[in-house]
Design a protein around this motif. Structure first.
Motif, PDB file in Angstrom:
ATOM      1  N   GLY A   1      16.957  -4.281 -14.158  1.00 32.69           N
ATOM      2  CA  GLY A   1      17.233  -5.230 -12.491  1.00 32.69           C
ATOM      3  C   GLY A   1      18.857  -6.237 -13.098  1.00 32.69           C
ATOM      4  O   GLY A   1      19.456  -7.035 -11.662  1.00 32.69           O
TER       5      GLY A   1
ATOM      6  N   LYS B   1      21.830  -5.358 -12.430  1.00 31.39           N
ATOM      7  CA  LYS B   1      23.034  -4.876 -12.064  1.00 31.39           C
ATOM      8  C   LYS B   1      22.141  -4.590 -10.677  1.00 31.39           C
ATOM      9  O   LYS B   1      23.316  -4.020  -9.659  1.00 31.39           O
ATOM     10  CB  LYS B   1      23.281  -3.832 -12.164  1.00 31.39           C
ATOM     11  N   LYS B   2      21.475  -5.182 -10.565  1.00 31.16           N
ATOM     12  CA  LYS B   2      20.740  -5.231  -9.154  1.00 31.16           C
ATOM     13  C   LYS B   2      20.225  -3.750  -8.236  1.00 31.16           C
ATOM     14  O   LYS B   2      20.765  -3.833  -7.024  1.00 31.16           O
ATOM     15  CB  LYS B   2      21.251  -6.420  -8.074  1.00 31.16           C
ATOM     16  N   TYR B   3      19.812  -3.188  -8.688  1.00 38.18           N
ATOM     17  CA  TYR B   3      18.754  -1.657  -8.633  1.00 38.18           C
ATOM     18  C   TYR B   3      20.207  -0.861  -7.628  1.00 38.18           C
ATOM     19  O   TYR B   3      20.449  -0.989  -6.675  1.00 38.18           O
ATOM     20  CB  TYR B   3      18.393  -1.920  -7.947  1.00 38.18           C
TER      21      TYR B   3
ATOM     22  N   ASN C   1      25.324  -3.145  -1.316  1.00 36.50           N
ATOM     23  CA  ASN C   1      24.527  -3.821  -2.402  1.00 36.50           C
ATOM     24  C   ASN C   1      23.075  -3.293  -1.387  1.00 36.50           C
ATOM     25  O   ASN C   1      23.412  -3.640  -0.244  1.00 36.50           O
ATOM     26  CB  ASN C   1      25.372  -4.350  -2.663  1.00 36.50           C
TER      27      ASN C   1
ATOM     28  N   SER D   1      21.253  -9.678  -0.710  1.00 33.88           N
ATOM     29  CA  SER D   1      20.942 -11.369  -1.510  1.00 33.88           C
ATOM     30  C   SER D   1      20.454 -12.486  -1.223  1.00 33.88           C
ATOM     31  O   SER D   1      20.421 -12.347   0.508  1.00 33.88           O
ATOM     32  CB  SER D   1      22.690 -11.877  -2.168  1.00 33.88           C
TER      33      SER D   1
ATOM     34  N   VAL E   1      18.072 -11.047  -5.116  1.00 38.22           N
ATOM     35  CA  VAL E   1      17.893  -9.970  -5.159  1.00 38.22           C
ATOM     36  C   VAL E   1      17.495 -10.436  -6.176  1.00 38.22           C
ATOM     37  O   VAL E   1      17.723 -10.759  -7.445  1.00 38.22           O
ATOM     38  CB  VAL E   1      18.472  -8.217  -5.167  1.00 38.22           C
ATOM     39  N   ASN E   2      16.164 -10.444  -6.951  1.00 37.76           N
ATOM     40  CA  ASN E   2      15.258 -10.960  -7.728  1.00 37.76           C
ATOM     41  C   ASN E   2      14.991  -9.790  -8.457  1.00 37.76           C
ATOM     42  O   ASN E   2      15.288  -8.532  -8.326  1.00 37.76           O
ATOM     43  CB  ASN E   2      14.154 -11.652  -7.296  1.00 37.76           C
ATOM     44  N   ASN E   3      14.178 -10.412 -10.177  1.00 41.25           N
ATOM     45  CA  ASN E   3      14.363  -9.118 -10.924  1.00 41.25           C
ATOM     46  C   ASN E   3      12.637  -8.661 -10.714  1.00 41.25           C
ATOM     47  O   ASN E   3      11.927  -9.865 -11.114  1.00 41.25           O
ATOM     48  CB  ASN E   3      14.790 -10.060 -12.503  1.00 41.25           C
TER      49      ASN E   3
END
Length: 370
Positions: A316, A318-320, A341, A344, A346-348
């Protein structure tokens, strides 16, 4: 004498046919928007026949302690865009996704369409599983449940050696079959990958590269074989266009690379079909000071179906990030591209459920509208 003008009726029919032909070429997100234009357009859109489409990538992020942080996303390859989906209410956190459905595997087994949450309980599963491999056989209305770890009263039973379980949706019943071959059982809940190809369910160990298949015709396992291309570090098995495709990391004289191979059923002979461009590969990675450390690739995952193979980073930080390879391009060539991307914020997450599935417009609108 009728007041109806035949020429006008024919023109209206022609206009409707032209509108339907144009709308049938549009991606599903556009169809959803255009369905609000008029009642006529909505009627045309919800009546469109099912069409073959490239598989979408679904990501369901689960936070163990706060459902508020759960998120779900879907990538539509036709529009090249991510959609943020409403996160469904869940019977449990033990989720698996396959073939347009989400499955909750413990403590009770239930399933729901991805886009129209409506959870349905099955008859009690004989052995509840956490993180199992699951495959859906659409032609026979059956699904197969393999591996995972046992769940007894909400507790994990790591020594469990349960049989394969097959569910028949027409009878709402479970059938017990021979368990996984012994070679897979020590890591049955951690390092296994699977692919449903024709009437066989293949299980592949990501690390040891052992492979075996379960026949839905004979309910037996094939002999365990080894599938390890030169330099392979780890890999994932997928089924694409009725063929097995292996995607994984290699370390060779050329350095690190992510490769795709087509695998022949039976013989397990493989042939390389694509190598990810280096810029795409390193764009998926979390920053790491040691550029020669192969462990930084361990958070990469590969899922594929139809003509597409998706590769993404489950970390997470790099926000997948993700990319995709189209293996259905003419002249036998493959085409790679990065995905935009995720929208936004984006959670972990503690767990990321990922899978591919084709969709049609009937999966979006309720059955009473389609």
């Amino acid at each position: 004498m009728s007041d109806t003008n035949p020429e006008c009726s024919n023109l209206n029919a022609l206009n409707t046919d032209v509108t339907e032909s144009i709308l049938s070429l549009l991606p599903i997100p556009s169809l959803v928007r255009f369905s609000t234009v008029s009642k006529l357009w909505r009627s045309i859109i919800t009546s469109l026949p099912p069409s073959s489409s490239s598989p979408w990538l679904f990501l369901f992020g689960i936070h163990n302690t706060s459902s508020f942080h759960n998120q779900s996303f879907a990538f539509d390859p036709l529009s090249n865009s991510w959609l943020r989906l409403p996160f469904p209410s869940l019977p449990s956190l033990h989720l698996v996704g396959s073939d347009r459905f989400l499955f909750s595997t413990a403590p009770r087994f239930s399933f729901s369409p991805i886009l129209k949450p409506n959870w349905r309980l099955t008859s009690p599963v004989r052995f509840a599983r956490i993180n199992p491999l699951l495959g859906v056989f659409p032609a026979s209305s059956k699904l197969i449940l393999v591996g995972g770890v046992g769940s007894i009263g909400g507790l994990v039973n790591i020594d469990d050696r349960s049989p394969v379980q097959i569910y028949d949706s027409t009878l709402d019943s479970w059938e017990l079959c021979p368990p996984l071959p012994e070679a897979f059982r020590s890591n049955a809940h951690e390092t296994l990958s699977s692919a449903l190809c024709k009437s066989r369910f293949y299980v592949f160990d990501v690390s040891s590269c052992f492979i075996s298949s379960f026949s839905l015709d004979t309910y037996t396992w094939s002999d365990v074989q080894t599938l390890r291309p030169p330099g392979l570090l780890f890999a994932f098995l997928n089924s694409c266009n009725d063929a097995l495709v292996l995607g994984g990391m290699c370390n060779s004289d050329r350095g690190f690379s992510f490769n795709l191979w087509r695998v022949e059923e039976g013989s397990m002979e493989f042939s390389e079909i694509a190598i990810m461009p280096e810029a795409l590969l390193f764009g998926l990675l979390v920053d790491c000071e040691d550029e020669d450390d192969g462990h930084r690739f361990r958070t990469l995952k590969c899922v594929g179906s139809g003509n597409l193979v998706y590769v993404f980073n489950e970390d997470g930080h790099k926000k997948y990030p993700a990319c995709v390879c189209d293996i259905g391009v003419e002249n036998g060539k493959c085409r790679w591209r990065s995905l935009p991307n995720l929208p936004s914020p984006v959670n972990n997450f503690h767990k990321l459920v990922s899978f591919c599935s084709t969709l049609s417009i009937s999966d979006v609108f309720h059955s009473d509208e389609a």
